[in-house]
Design a protein around this motif. Structure first.
Motif, PDB file in Angstrom:
ATOM      1  N   HIS A 107      50.828  41.064  69.941  1.00  0.00           N
ATOM      2  CA  HIS A 107      50.847  40.390  71.151  1.00  0.00           C
ATOM      3  C   HIS A 107      52.366  39.704  71.074  1.00  0.00           C
ATOM      4  O   HIS A 107      52.738  39.271  70.116  1.00  0.00           O
ATOM      5  CB  HIS A 107      50.121  39.126  71.281  1.00  0.00           C
ATOM      6  N   GLU A 135      49.811  46.279  78.435  1.00  0.00           N
ATOM      7  CA  GLU A 135      49.839  46.976  76.883  1.00  0.00           C
ATOM      8  C   GLU A 135      50.854  48.073  76.906  1.00  0.00           C
ATOM      9  O   GLU A 135      50.930  48.876  77.691  1.00  0.00           O
ATOM     10  CB  GLU A 135      48.651  47.306  76.809  1.00  0.00           C
ATOM     11  N   GLY A 187      49.811  49.437  69.764  1.00  0.00           N
ATOM     12  CA  GLY A 187      50.137  48.667  70.885  1.00  0.00           C
ATOM     13  C   GLY A 187      50.326  47.427  70.925  1.00  0.00           C
ATOM     14  O   GLY A 187      50.102  46.545  69.939  1.00  0.00           O
ATOM     15  N   HIS A 206      50.527  43.628  73.327  1.00  0.00           N
ATOM     16  CA  HIS A 206      50.168  43.311  74.672  1.00  0.00           C
ATOM     17  C   HIS A 206      51.200  42.337  75.016  1.00  0.00           C
ATOM     18  O   HIS A 206      51.683  41.225  74.376  1.00  0.00           O
ATOM     19  CB  HIS A 206      48.941  42.431  74.450  1.00  0.00           C
TER      20      HIS A 206
END
Lengths: 117, 113
Positions: B10, B88, B106, B108
């Motif tokens: 994140h 994302e 990934g 975010h």
């Protein structure tokens, strides 16, 4: 030009059943790849088809299979479903014979969300 | 085997601030590198790709990435974040072999107003 379409968008199955997912690539695209996306494992390559032949395959059990038709449409099948098969299954098509292995851009469909109960 | 590492699951930035999403790859040969974006309930959309033509690659929506072979990195940047950039982001590599695309886990991206 229409994008990659996948049907159905959502699917609920129970353990032990089998399922078939469909993908229609962008018109003129001959390479179709399939990916599985899960929260735990992320995006993983399943297989790639070109001219009705499977060219590449990821590290998945034999329960996962696919095929491609002469019009480049592709289907993937999962037999004897397990809870862990719950995922978003993405199909991607690319123009030209190289597919992802030669840097060709892949165009992704919206995916089929499979839930196994 | 090739792999991709995205640092930070994140990342939160303020609207108007610089966006920096990190990607490092492991490959024994020069790869093809891609950045994709995924919005909720949608497939992946290509932002940009590196195929050895130029080390600085410009993509859509104001994003760009620089290929640094010495650092095995391909970080994604955007000078000024917009609320619509919240999504994302996936870094992916293809080494031209039989593995298809290998994706990172990934990142975010959260945009604070």
């Amino acid at each position: 030009k229409a994008g990659v379409t996948q049907t159905p968008r959502y699917l609920i199955k129970t353990r032990g059943q089998q399922v078939t997912l469909s993908c229609s690539p962008i018109s003129g695209h001959r390479s179709v790849s399939w990916y599985q996306q899960t929260p735990g494992q992320g995006l993983q390559f399943l297989f790639e088809y070109f001219s009705e032949t499977q060219r590449n395959k990821g590290n998945f059990p034999g329960r996962f299979s696919g095929r491609q038709f002469s019009n480049s449409r592709s289907e993937m099948n999962v037999s004897t479903l397990e809870l862990g098969d719950s995922a978003l299954y993405l199909c991607a098509s690319s123009l030209g014979g190289g597919g992802p292995a030669t840097g060709n851009e892949q165009f992704f469909g919206p995916g089929t969300r499979l839930t196994v109960l | 085997a090739q792999s991709v590492t995205q640092l930070g699951s994140h990342v939160s930035v303020s609207e108007g601030a610089l966006v920096l999403l990190r990607c490092n790859y492991s490959s024994s040969v020069p790869p093809y590198l891609f950045w994709y974006v995924q919005y909720p309930n949608q497939g992946l959309q290509l932002l940009l790709k590196y195929t050895s033509a130029a080390t600085l690659v410009k993509g859509i929506n104001g994003f760009e990435a620089e290929f640094k072979k010495s650092e095995t990195s391909f970080h994604l940047t955007k000078p000024s974040a917009h609320m619509s950039d919240a999504a994302e982001y996936f870094c992916a590599v293809s080494r031209g072999g039989a593995d298809g695309l290998t994706f990172g886990k990934g990142t975010h991206l959260i945009i604070q107003p």
